[in-house]
Motif scaffolding. Structure first.
Motif, PDB file in Angstrom:
ATOM      1  N   SER A  34       0.903  -1.344   0.106  1.00  0.00           N
ATOM      2  CA  SER A  34       0.297  -0.041   0.131  1.00  0.00           C
ATOM      3  C   SER A  34       0.889   1.141  -0.410  1.00  0.00           C
ATOM      4  CB  SER A  34      -1.408  -0.357   1.319  1.00  0.00           C
ATOM      5  OG  SER A  34      -1.867  -1.464   1.257  1.00  0.00           O
ATOM      6  N   THR A  35       1.705   1.470   0.409  1.00  0.00           N
ATOM      7  CA  THR A  35       2.575   2.161   0.695  1.00  0.00           C
ATOM      8  C   THR A  35       3.958   2.656  -0.438  1.00  0.00           C
ATOM      9  OG1 THR A  35       3.414   1.721   3.006  1.00  0.00           O
ATOM     10  CG2 THR A  35       5.000   3.154   2.173  1.00  0.00           C
ATOM     11  N   VAL A  36       4.126   1.504  -0.941  1.00  0.00           N
ATOM     12  CA  VAL A  36       5.157   1.527  -2.239  1.00  0.00           C
ATOM     13  C   VAL A  36       3.615   1.785  -3.626  1.00  0.00           C
ATOM     14  CG1 VAL A  36       5.849   0.109  -4.017  1.00  0.00           C
ATOM     15  CG2 VAL A  36       6.519  -0.069  -2.039  1.00  0.00           C
ATOM     16  N   ALA A  38       0.687   3.654  -3.209  1.00  0.00           N
ATOM     17  CA  ALA A  38       1.006   4.813  -2.880  1.00  0.00           C
ATOM     18  C   ALA A  38       1.850   5.926  -2.891  1.00  0.00           C
ATOM     19  CB  ALA A  38       0.232   5.576  -1.392  1.00  0.00           C
ATOM     20  N   GLN A  39       3.114   5.994  -3.343  1.00  0.00           N
ATOM     21  CA  GLN A  39       4.021   6.702  -3.765  1.00  0.00           C
ATOM     22  C   GLN A  39       4.232   6.898  -5.271  1.00  0.00           C
ATOM     23  OE1 GLN A  39       7.991   4.876  -1.856  1.00  0.00           O
ATOM     24  NE2 GLN A  39       7.301   5.824  -0.280  1.00  0.00           N
ATOM     25  N   ILE A  40       3.930   5.653  -6.006  1.00  0.00           N
ATOM     26  CA  ILE A  40       3.653   5.436  -7.413  1.00  0.00           C
ATOM     27  C   ILE A  40       2.286   5.970  -7.859  1.00  0.00           C
ATOM     28  CG2 ILE A  40       2.846   4.263  -9.182  1.00  0.00           C
ATOM     29  CD1 ILE A  40       4.660   2.170  -7.822  1.00  0.00           C
ATOM     30  N   ARG A  42       1.593   8.817  -5.998  1.00  0.00           N
ATOM     31  CA  ARG A  42       1.102  10.510  -5.792  1.00  0.00           C
ATOM     32  C   ARG A  42       1.891  11.537  -6.948  1.00  0.00           C
ATOM     33  NH1 ARG A  42       6.445  10.446  -2.585  1.00  0.00           N
ATOM     34  NH2 ARG A  42       7.638   9.379  -3.719  1.00  0.00           N
ATOM     35  N   ASP A  43       2.931  10.167  -7.312  1.00  0.00           N
ATOM     36  CA  ASP A  43       3.828  10.589  -8.597  1.00  0.00           C
ATOM     37  C   ASP A  43       2.953  10.722 -10.297  1.00  0.00           C
ATOM     38  OD1 ASP A  43       6.072  10.529  -6.893  1.00  0.00           O
ATOM     39  OD2 ASP A  43       6.743   8.767  -8.114  1.00  0.00           O
ATOM     40  N   THR A  46       0.658  13.628  -9.433  1.00  0.00           N
ATOM     41  CA  THR A  46       1.758  15.381  -9.273  1.00  0.00           C
ATOM     42  C   THR A  46       2.098  15.596  -9.880  1.00  0.00           C
ATOM     43  OG1 THR A  46       3.559  14.378  -7.881  1.00  0.00           O
ATOM     44  CG2 THR A  46       1.697  15.224  -6.904  1.00  0.00           C
ATOM     45  N   GLU A  47       3.303  14.585 -10.584  1.00  0.00           N
ATOM     46  CA  GLU A  47       4.048  14.501 -12.013  1.00  0.00           C
ATOM     47  C   GLU A  47       3.216  14.017 -13.073  1.00  0.00           C
ATOM     48  OE1 GLU A  47       7.735  12.698 -10.972  1.00  0.00           O
ATOM     49  OE2 GLU A  47       7.516  13.964  -8.816  1.00  0.00           O
ATOM     50  N   SER A  50       4.318   7.608 -14.266  1.00  0.00           N
ATOM     51  CA  SER A  50       5.713   7.131 -12.898  1.00  0.00           C
ATOM     52  C   SER A  50       6.010   5.545 -13.839  1.00  0.00           C
ATOM     53  CB  SER A  50       4.255   6.565 -11.865  1.00  0.00           C
ATOM     54  OG  SER A  50       5.206   5.960 -11.394  1.00  0.00           O
ATOM     55  N   ASP A  52       6.908   2.842 -13.190  1.00  0.00           N
ATOM     56  CA  ASP A  52       6.562   1.859 -12.552  1.00  0.00           C
ATOM     57  C   ASP A  52       4.996   1.635 -12.518  1.00  0.00           C
ATOM     58  OD1 ASP A  52       9.242   1.548 -11.859  1.00  0.00           O
ATOM     59  OD2 ASP A  52       8.950   2.291  -9.692  1.00  0.00           O
TER      60      ASP A  52
END
Length: 66
Positions: A34-36, A38-40, A42-43, A46-47, A50, A52
């Motif tokens: 879930s953490t990984v 969530a980071q993907i 986020r990218d 926002t960006e 990703s 990945d």
């Protein structure tokens, strides 16, 4: 077998829920997955990309059967 065909988590995207992402993280590593994811996401949000993201899409191909 529980979870997905390759035991990896998934990011779901559905036409009926625009601007929404669904994280499916199964198994003993659910919190880590879930953490990984969530980071993907986020990218992606926002960006706008990703590297990945495609690895975890629900439409990723199944591996060939041995």
């Amino acid at each position: 077998m529980n979870g997905t065909h390759d035991d990896l988590p998934m990011i779901g995207v559905y036409d009926s829920f625009p601007n929404c992402y669904f994280v499916y993280a199964y198994g003993d590593n659910g919190t880590v997955y879930s953490t990984v994811l969530a980071q993907i996401l986020r990218d992606v949000i926002t960006e706008k990309q990703s590297d990945d993201f495609y690895l975890y899409m629900q439409t990723r191909p199944k591996p060939p059967q041995a």
